[in-house]
Design an enzyme around this catalytic site. Structure first.
Site, mmCIF file in Angstrom:
data_model
loop_
_atom_site.group_PDB
_atom_site.id
_atom_site.type_symbol
_atom_site.label_atom_id
_atom_site.label_comp_id
_atom_site.label_asym_id
_atom_site.label_seq_id
_atom_site.Cartn_x
_atom_site.Cartn_y
_atom_site.Cartn_z
ATOM 1 N N HIS A 165 38.644 44.451 35.486
ATOM 2 C CA HIS A 165 39.093 43.362 36.346
ATOM 3 C C HIS A 165 39.824 42.303 35.528
ATOM 4 C CE1 HIS A 165 36.550 45.149 39.407
ATOM 5 N NE2 HIS A 165 37.051 44.317 40.286
ATOM 6 N N PRO A 166 40.853 41.693 36.088
ATOM 7 C CA PRO A 166 41.599 40.654 35.365
ATOM 8 C C PRO A 166 40.863 39.322 35.405
ATOM 9 C CG PRO A 166 42.488 40.894 37.561
ATOM 10 C CD PRO A 166 41.416 41.958 37.425
ATOM 11 N N SER A 184 44.863 42.723 43.537
ATOM 12 C CA SER A 184 44.401 41.510 42.860
ATOM 13 C C SER A 184 45.369 40.354 43.084
ATOM 14 C CB SER A 184 44.234 41.772 41.365
ATOM 15 O OG SER A 184 43.135 42.627 41.120
ATOM 16 N N GLU A 197 44.687 39.005 46.518
ATOM 17 C CA GLU A 197 43.377 38.344 46.578
ATOM 18 C C GLU A 197 43.421 36.976 45.911
ATOM 19 O OE1 GLU A 197 41.059 42.630 46.599
ATOM 20 O OE2 GLU A 197 41.274 41.493 44.729
ATOM 21 N N GLN A 198 44.041 36.882 44.737
ATOM 22 C CA GLN A 198 44.083 35.585 44.058
ATOM 23 C C GLN A 198 44.963 34.598 44.832
ATOM 24 O OE1 GLN A 198 44.233 35.285 39.856
ATOM 25 N NE2 GLN A 198 43.176 37.236 39.481
ATOM 26 N N PHE A 206 34.723 37.057 34.472
ATOM 27 C CA PHE A 206 34.064 36.474 35.641
ATOM 28 C C PHE A 206 34.656 37.112 36.898
ATOM 29 C CE2 PHE A 206 34.127 33.329 39.095
ATOM 30 C CZ PHE A 206 32.765 33.061 39.203
ATOM 31 N N ALA A 258 34.356 37.673 44.686
ATOM 32 C CA ALA A 258 35.178 38.083 45.831
ATOM 33 C C ALA A 258 35.962 36.869 46.288
ATOM 34 C CB ALA A 258 34.308 38.628 46.948
ATOM 35 N N VAL A 259 37.193 36.776 45.809
ATOM 36 C CA VAL A 259 38.008 35.586 46.024
ATOM 37 C C VAL A 259 38.201 35.303 47.504
ATOM 38 C CG1 VAL A 259 40.298 34.610 45.660
ATOM 39 C CG2 VAL A 259 39.154 35.831 43.811
#
Length: 475
Positions: free
Chosen positions: A375-376, A392, A395-396, A427, A430-431
Site C-alpha cells: 500500500h502507498p 488508490s 480513494e485518496q 499507515f 479506508a479513506v
C-alpha cells in the site's frame, strides 16, 4: 491449483438483503396467486400404461402403489376431483371474480373436455403440469425431454394454444433446465425458494421463475404434519397473508402462492376454510389476484433481466485480471480465491469479498505483511508523482488528499515516516470511510499503538478497502 476448480450450483443469495420493490399494479401490497392443480386422469394407473396404481395426495391414509393392478378406491377419489370438486371450485372462483392459474397435466386435460371448456370460458390460464402426473426423479433426461415436447404438442391440440407456464411438481434435477431450454415459456414454477419471481440464465436464454409453494397448499390435508379441518387451512392462509400484507405496506411487496387440488380442497368441509380466507383477503384494499402469466408479464416489463459478468463463471485469467488489484498489488489472493468452491453466492460484492478475505486471512504473516507494504503512503511521494494505482488515486481524492496545503502535506509526510519507522509498514485506513480530519486524528492516535495491534488494525482496514472496491464493480 486445479484446472477445473469446484463450483457450487445452488443459489443461497437470490435477491439479496434488499429485494426489489415488486411494484405490483395499482400499488398492491401483495399479489395472491391461486393455483388449481388438475391431475385427475393423468395419475399413475395401468389404464395409462403405468406399472402400478397411484399412491400420492389422496385421502387414503398410508396409501401404497398396487403393482400391476387398478386401485378402485384411489381412482374414485381422483374421480371425485373431476366430477364434483372441480365444479365446486369453479363456482367459487367465478362467483368471486378471482382468476386462477391451472396446472394442467396434459393427459388429464385430454380426458376432461368439459372442465377444459369451463376453464377457458372463465378466462383462466391453463399452464402445463407435465404430460403425466408421475414421478420424474429417475427418468432419463432424454425421456423427460421427449415427454416435455409431447406435452407441448398435446396441450396445444387439447387447449387450442401452447402453455406459457410450466410446473412439473414431481420433478427431476433436470426439469427446470429442460423446460427452460425449450425457450417457449414465459414462466416456470418448479422451485420453492423465494417470495418473488427471479431470472435464471441458460446459455443465452433468460428464464423467468415464479416460485411455488408446498406449505400454503391443500396437499397438507393428505400429508403429515398437515391440516385436518378447513379452519386450520384458513388460519394458516390468514397468517401468511397478514405477514405479507404488512411487508407490502412497509414497501416490500411480495407474492403469495396458494396451491389447490380438486380432489382435496374440493370437499365441502375443506373448501369452507378456503372461502373464508378469500372473503378475508377480498376485504382488504391493495390486494391483486393475478394469474401467473399476469405476474410474468408484469415482472418482465418492470424488472427485466440484467446480465452481469459473474465471478463464479469466469476463467482463471479473467478472474485474476478483474479482481487481482482488489488487494493492492497482490494478485495471488485472487489466484487462490479462484480455486475455492465458488457459486452464485460469490457473484455479489459481499460474497466475493468473503472469498478473497478468506485467502488473505489464511495467508502467512509474511504474506499479509507484504500486502500491507504494497500500500502507498497517504499523500506520499507516489501520490505526488501520480504513480498510484487507479483505485488508490480515486480513494485518496475522495478525502481531498490530492489537494493538501503545503503544511498539511508536510504533516502527512512526517507522520508517514514516523509510523513506518515504528511499525515497518505504511499507515493504512479506508479513506472513503473518513474525512481529511478524521484520517489525521486516526493517524495521530494509532501511531502510538504497539505493532501487533497495528498489524491487526491495518489488516482489517485492508479488508474494508477491498470491500469498497468490490462494491464499485458488483451488486
Amino acid at each position: 491449483m486445479t484446472s477445473q476448480p469446484p463450483r457450487y450450483p445452488r443459489d443461497f443469495r437470490g435477491h439479496g438483503p434488499n429485494a426489489p420493490d415488486a411494484r405490483w399494479p395499482g400499488g398492491a401490497k401483495v399479489a395472491v396467486s391461486i393455483v388449481l392443480n388438475y391431475e385427475e386422469g393423468g395419475e399413475n394407473n395401468i389404464l395409462h400404461g403405468d406399472a402400478q396404481s397411484e399412491a400420492f395426495l389422496s385421502d387414503i391414509a398410508g396409501a401404497a402403489p398396487w403393482p400391476g393392478q387398478r386401485h378402485w378406491n384411489m381412482e374414485s377419489i381422483y374421480d371425485y376431483g373431476a366430477r364434483a370438486g372441480f365444479w365446486r371450485l369453479h363456482r367459487l372462483f367465478t362467483g368471486m371474480d378471482i382468476p386462477v392459474t391451472i396446472y394442467g397435466v396434459t393427459s388429464a386435460l385430454a380426458r376432461n373436455p368439459e372442465q377444459v371448456a369451463a376453464m377457458k370460458a372463465a378466462g383462466w390460464e391453463i399452464a402445463s403440469h407435465g404430460l403425466k402426473w408421475v414421478d420424474h426423479r429417475d427418468m432419463p433426461a432424454e425421456e423427460e425431454a421427449r415427454q416435455i415436447a409431447e406435452s407441448f404438442r398435446l396441450h396445444k391440440e387439447v387447449v387450442g394454444e401452447a402453455p406459457q407456464g410450466w410446473y412439473t411438481g414431481r420433478c427431476s434435477m433436470n426439469t427446470v433446465r429442460l423446460t427452460a431450454e425449450t425457450q417457449r415459456l414465459a414462466w416456470i414454477s418448479d422451485t420453492y425458494d423465494d417470495d418473488l419471481p427471479y431470472w435464471r440464465e441458460y446459455g443465452d436464454h433468460d428464464q423467468l421463475v415464479i416460485p411455488y409453494t408446498l406449505e400454503a397448499n391443500d396437499m397438507r390435508f393428505a400429508t403429515a404434519p398437515g391440516y385436518i379441518t378447513g379452519e386450520q387451512f384458513y388460519s394458516y392462509l390468514k397468517d401468511s397473508f397478514d405477514t405479507l400484507y404488512a411487508e407490502g405496506a412497509a414497501g416490500q411487496a411480495k407474492m403469495f402462492s396458494i396451491g389447490l387440488h380438486c380432489r382435496l380442497i374440493g370437499r365441502p368441509g375443506k373448501i369452507a376454510g378456503l372461502k373464508r380466507f378469500l372473503d378475508y383477503a377480498k376485504g382488504h384494499k391493495g390486494v391483486w389476484f393475478p394469474r401467473r402469466i399476469d405476474i410474468a408479464k408484469h415482472w418482465a416489463a418492470t424488472h427485466p433481466h440484467q446480465r452481469i459478468e459473474r465471478p463464479s463463471q469466469m476463467t482463471r485469467a479473467r478472474f485474476v485480471e478483474r479482481f487481482g488489484s482488489i488487494f493492492e498489488h497482490s494478485p495471488w489472493i485472487a489466484e487462490r480465491a479462484f480455486d475455492l468452491e465458488l457459486g452464485p453466492a460469490h457473484d455479489s460484492a459481499t460474497g466475493l469479498h468473503n472469498a478473497l478475505t478468506r485467502m488473505f486471512r489464511s495467508a502467512s504473516h509474511d504474506e499479509r505483511l507484504g500486502v500491507l507494504k504494497a500500500h502507498p503512503d497517504l499523500a506520499g511521494k507516489l501520490a505526488a508523482a501520480k504513480r498510484l494505482t487507479a483505485e488508490s488515486t480515486a480513494e485518496q481524492a475522495s478525502a481531498a488528499l490530492d489537494s493538501l496545503t503545503d503544511q498539511e502535506r508536510e504533516t502527512f509526510q512526517r507522520l508517514n515516516a514516523d509510523y513506518v519507522a515504528k511499525h515497518g509498514f505504511p499507515f493504512i485506513i479506508a479513506v472513503r470511510d473518513n474525512t481529511k480530519a478524521t484520517i489525521l486524528q486516526a493517524f495521530q492516535t494509532r501511531i502510538g499503538n504497539d505493532t501487533a495491534t497495528e498489524f491487526a488494525t491495518a489488516c482489517r482496514q485492508v479488508e474494508r478497502i477491498a470491500e469498497l472496491r468490490l462494491k464499485d464493480q458488483l451488486p
